[in-house]
Design a protein around this motif. Structure first.
Motif, PDB file in Angstrom:
ATOM      1  N   ASN A  72     -21.028 -71.698  17.405  1.00 42.80           N
ATOM      2  CA  ASN A  72     -21.126 -70.537  18.741  1.00 42.80           C
ATOM      3  C   ASN A  72     -21.885 -69.329  18.076  1.00 42.80           C
ATOM      4  OD1 ASN A  72     -20.857 -70.358  21.735  1.00 42.80           O
ATOM      5  ND2 ASN A  72     -19.429 -68.922  20.997  1.00 42.80           N
ATOM      6  N   ARG A  73     -21.232 -68.911  17.114  1.00 41.87           N
ATOM      7  CA  ARG A  73     -21.615 -67.454  16.586  1.00 41.87           C
ATOM      8  C   ARG A  73     -23.069 -67.609  16.292  1.00 41.87           C
ATOM      9  NH1 ARG A  73     -21.667 -65.177  11.650  1.00 41.87           N
ATOM     10  NH2 ARG A  73     -20.708 -66.754  10.794  1.00 41.87           N
ATOM     11  N   PHE A  74     -23.403 -68.475  15.614  1.00 39.25           N
ATOM     12  CA  PHE A  74     -24.701 -68.800  15.132  1.00 39.25           C
ATOM     13  C   PHE A  74     -25.778 -68.843  16.353  1.00 39.25           C
ATOM     14  CE2 PHE A  74     -23.165 -71.620  11.213  1.00 39.25           C
ATOM     15  CZ  PHE A  74     -22.582 -70.394  10.599  1.00 39.25           C
ATOM     16  N   PHE A  75     -25.330 -69.313  17.208  1.00 38.08           N
ATOM     17  CA  PHE A  75     -26.261 -69.567  18.479  1.00 38.08           C
ATOM     18  C   PHE A  75     -26.515 -68.027  19.048  1.00 38.08           C
ATOM     19  CE2 PHE A  75     -26.170 -69.321  23.440  1.00 38.08           C
ATOM     20  CZ  PHE A  75     -27.344 -69.955  23.437  1.00 38.08           C
ATOM     21  N   LYS A  76     -25.516 -67.415  19.079  1.00 39.77           N
ATOM     22  CA  LYS A  76     -25.695 -66.099  19.603  1.00 39.77           C
ATOM     23  C   LYS A  76     -26.312 -65.427  18.657  1.00 39.77           C
ATOM     24  CE  LYS A  76     -21.039 -66.077  22.016  1.00 39.77           C
ATOM     25  NZ  LYS A  76     -19.738 -65.291  22.099  1.00 39.77           N
ATOM     26  N   GLU A  77     -26.495 -65.363  17.426  1.00 48.25           N
ATOM     27  CA  GLU A  77     -27.152 -64.734  16.413  1.00 48.25           C
ATOM     28  C   GLU A  77     -28.356 -65.006  16.434  1.00 48.25           C
ATOM     29  OE1 GLU A  77     -25.220 -64.455  12.874  1.00 48.25           O
ATOM     30  OE2 GLU A  77     -23.544 -63.367  13.534  1.00 48.25           O
ATOM     31  N   THR A  78     -28.908 -66.280  16.754  1.00 48.19           N
ATOM     32  CA  THR A  78     -30.329 -66.804  16.615  1.00 48.19           C
ATOM     33  C   THR A  78     -30.936 -67.241  17.974  1.00 48.19           C
ATOM     34  OG1 THR A  78     -29.684 -68.930  16.492  1.00 48.19           O
ATOM     35  CG2 THR A  78     -29.635 -67.892  14.583  1.00 48.19           C
ATOM     36  N   GLY A  79     -30.200 -67.382  18.965  1.00 49.49           N
ATOM     37  CA  GLY A  79     -30.816 -67.935  20.241  1.00 49.49           C
ATOM     38  C   GLY A  79     -31.107 -69.612  20.164  1.00 49.49           C
ATOM     39  N   ASP A  80     -30.780 -70.166  18.964  1.00 46.80           N
ATOM     40  CA  ASP A  80     -31.129 -71.563  18.843  1.00 46.80           C
ATOM     41  C   ASP A  80     -30.153 -72.242  19.596  1.00 46.80           C
ATOM     42  OD1 ASP A  80     -31.879 -73.869  17.855  1.00 46.80           O
ATOM     43  OD2 ASP A  80     -32.177 -73.176  15.738  1.00 46.80           O
ATOM     44  N   ILE A  81     -30.878 -73.017  20.401  1.00 44.63           N
ATOM     45  CA  ILE A  81     -30.068 -73.853  21.291  1.00 44.63           C
ATOM     46  C   ILE A  81     -29.401 -75.241  20.414  1.00 44.63           C
ATOM     47  CG2 ILE A  81     -31.970 -75.379  21.951  1.00 44.63           C
ATOM     48  CD1 ILE A  81     -29.191 -74.481  24.342  1.00 44.63           C
ATOM     49  N   ASP A  82     -29.970 -75.474  19.459  1.00 41.64           N
ATOM     50  CA  ASP A  82     -29.230 -76.515  18.720  1.00 41.64           C
ATOM     51  C   ASP A  82     -27.877 -76.118  18.172  1.00 41.64           C
ATOM     52  OD1 ASP A  82     -31.569 -78.047  18.980  1.00 41.64           O
ATOM     53  OD2 ASP A  82     -32.404 -77.575  17.051  1.00 41.64           O
ATOM     54  N   ALA A 243     -30.020 -58.838  19.185  1.00 42.13           N
ATOM     55  CA  ALA A 243     -31.331 -58.862  20.105  1.00 42.13           C
ATOM     56  C   ALA A 243     -31.108 -58.236  21.404  1.00 42.13           C
ATOM     57  CB  ALA A 243     -31.513 -60.376  20.286  1.00 42.13           C
ATOM     58  N   TYR A 244     -30.123 -58.604  22.153  1.00 40.85           N
ATOM     59  CA  TYR A 244     -29.835 -57.981  23.561  1.00 40.85           C
ATOM     60  C   TYR A 244     -30.072 -56.741  23.518  1.00 40.85           C
ATOM     61  CZ  TYR A 244     -28.125 -57.736  28.027  1.00 40.85           C
ATOM     62  OH  TYR A 244     -28.049 -57.564  29.642  1.00 40.85           O
ATOM     63  N   ALA A 245     -29.609 -55.827  22.726  1.00 46.07           N
ATOM     64  CA  ALA A 245     -29.633 -54.385  22.637  1.00 46.07           C
ATOM     65  C   ALA A 245     -31.029 -53.942  22.567  1.00 46.07           C
ATOM     66  CB  ALA A 245     -28.822 -53.738  21.501  1.00 46.07           C
ATOM     67  N   LYS A 246     -31.855 -54.551  21.577  1.00 51.44           N
ATOM     68  CA  LYS A 246     -33.153 -54.389  21.333  1.00 51.44           C
ATOM     69  C   LYS A 246     -33.910 -54.656  22.631  1.00 51.44           C
ATOM     70  CE  LYS A 246     -32.801 -55.304  16.272  1.00 51.44           C
ATOM     71  NZ  LYS A 246     -33.308 -56.123  15.292  1.00 51.44           N
ATOM     72  N   LYS A 247     -33.510 -55.775  23.241  1.00 53.01           N
ATOM     73  CA  LYS A 247     -34.535 -56.205  24.700  1.00 53.01           C
ATOM     74  C   LYS A 247     -34.087 -55.122  25.536  1.00 53.01           C
ATOM     75  CE  LYS A 247     -34.701 -59.891  27.896  1.00 53.01           C
ATOM     76  NZ  LYS A 247     -33.815 -61.055  28.486  1.00 53.01           N
ATOM     77  N   GLY A 248     -33.000 -54.441  25.738  1.00 56.01           N
ATOM     78  CA  GLY A 248     -32.696 -53.245  26.726  1.00 56.01           C
ATOM     79  C   GLY A 248     -33.308 -52.084  26.438  1.00 56.01           C
ATOM     80  N   ILE A 249     -33.673 -51.806  25.241  1.00 59.13           N
ATOM     81  CA  ILE A 249     -34.312 -50.526  24.773  1.00 59.13           C
ATOM     82  C   ILE A 249     -35.710 -51.085  25.090  1.00 59.13           C
ATOM     83  CG2 ILE A 249     -35.263 -49.323  22.794  1.00 59.13           C
ATOM     84  CD1 ILE A 249     -32.615 -49.393  21.798  1.00 59.13           C
TER      85      ILE A 249
END
Length: 426
Positions: A72-82, A243-249
């Motif tokens: 789950n942590r890897f998913f949050k860090e990569t966005g990789d659905i696998d 990534a989410y913070a960069k998207k916000g900026i």
């Protein structure tokens, strides 16, 4: 943590000196150091140790729980659905074999299902966890979350009332979410600020990161863009790959500062290693504003290729309805997918997409009926209010259009530069 507290103090000083009028907010010198591309680590000695204990016929309960958490942590860090799907498999196994911790494993699997937009399955697990009886507060947190996602707001409110504790982080963030749903943004921000203070005092980096990015979002909704920007920077100080913070900026740079080239530069640095499909839709929107069809179509193609992966299931239904309407003109396909989304998740958002699809099919009265019964006065989301305004305009309800237009004019930042002209033309 000391570095973070110093950074927080510095930002506070900067904010106290800032003017309140709207002006160009972002400065590349603030965030350039965070745009260096680093490949996220998707393994660790901790993960390898516990993963090595799992065999085809394994009964290693602890291993399944820990490995699921790491995936789950890897998913949050990569966005990789696998990784999210691998976490699901590990947690399903833990639920199946657990004799102790049964409620906890069900909660973890339910949260995995929430991430996949499998809300009804999540509800079954949440109710099973409640029936088992351990950790009643955590069970009620989860049930509030699931019922909010399903649009069962009266039931969600009952669970919220059952966990009242103004000193508890979990309660405060849910109370903030409830007030956001009710449209009381000032109260929402007040409770999130209290939650942030608790997170900082607890020295819990994950909670700090979560609270400051949510505050950044709420500050943006409130037009407090300098505060929003500062909090995204705080998040990047804690986690430079977030990534989410960069998207916000990037959104601030695009929507407020009107610098689409710079917004694309930020997002391009993110999508080199972060795979969530919606980032490509944002890039396509920015390219559309720039009248650059080459970049727009390239990113739309990237999006469609990614969501073609069956592992995404229903996660991007709402996005796809919008694309079927605005990009491909497949109104019947949009209507069918909107109906499916209402079945999965009968929220004002789902009903708004259903009404909007009926509008595009020429079913004006049906569209208005849905907006009247399921959307108007039940949501304060600007994108949904714009859809409602279009429906009422098509039905010659000038009074409702006028009222909605007043609200939408104040939400131009949230909707983005492409929507500004469309709002004015209502």
């Amino acid at each position: 943590m000391k570095r973070y507290l110093y950074f927080l103090a510095l930002i506070t000083v900067l904010l106290s000196c800032s003017e309140k009028k709207q002006y160009e907010v972002a400065n590349a010198n603030d965030y350039n150091k965070y745009l260096t591309v680093e490949t996220p680590k998707t393994t660790s000695k901790y993960f390898e140790l516990w993963n090595s204990k799992i065999r085809a016929d394994s009964m290693q309960l602890t291993s399944f729980g820990i490995v699921g958490g790491e995936y789950n942590r890897f998913f949050k860090e990569t966005g990789d659905i696998d990784y999210l799907k691998k976490a699901e498999k590990s947690l399903q196994r833990a639920v199946k074999i657990a004799a102790v911790g049964r409620a906890g494993y069900r909660r973890s699997l339910a949260r995995n299902y929430i991430s996949q937009h499998r809300f009804k399955e999540a509800l079954v697990l949440a109710e099973e966890a409640l029936e088992i009886g351990s950790d009643p507060r955590e069970n009620r947190y989860l049930l509030f979350d699931v019922h909010m996602e399903l649009g069962n707001y009266d039931t969600a409110e009952k669970y919220l009332d059952s966990i009242k504790n103004m000193k508890d982080f979990g309660y405060l963030i849910r109370l903030a979410k409830w007030n956001d749903y009710k449209g009381d943004l000032d109260t929402t921000i007040n409770f999130m600020e209290k939650a942030k203070a608790i997170a900082i005092s607890s020295n819990n980096e994950a909670l700090i990161l979560w609270s400051i990015t949510n505050l950044a979002d709420y500050y943006g909704h409130a037009g407090r863009l300098q505060d929003s920007y500062a909090h995204y920077l705080m998040a990047l100080e804690l986690d430079s790959n977030y990534a989410y913070a960069k998207k916000g900026i990037a959104w601030i740079v695009f929507s407020n500062d009107k610098n689409p080239e710079e917004a694309l530069r930020i997002l391009d640095s993110v999508t080199k290693n972060y795979q969530a499909p919606d980032y490509y839709l944002l890039k396509a929107e920015i390219a559309d504003y720039m009248d650059n069809d080459l970049i727009r179509l390239k990113n739309l193609n990237e999006y469609f290729q990614k969501v073609d992966n069956p592992s995404y299931g229903d996660m991007y239904n709402a996005y796809n309805v919008g694309l079927f309407i605005d990009e491909t003109g497949q109104y019947e396909k949009a209507l069918e997918l909107a109906k499916k989304e209402v079945f999965n998740r009968p929220t004002p958002e789902s009903y708004s997409w259903l009404a909007y699809s009926h509008l595009k099919m020429g079913n004006l009265e049906k569209a208005k009926e849905l907006m009247d019964n399921y959307v108007l006065h039940k949501t304060f989301e600007p994108a949904l209010l714009y859809q409602a305004a279009e429906v009422y305009e098509a039905n010659n309800d000038a009074e409702k259009v006028k009222d909605l237009k007043k609200e939408l004019i104040g939400a131009v930042y949230e909707l983005g530069p492409l929507m500004e002209r469309q709002i004015q033309e209502l």
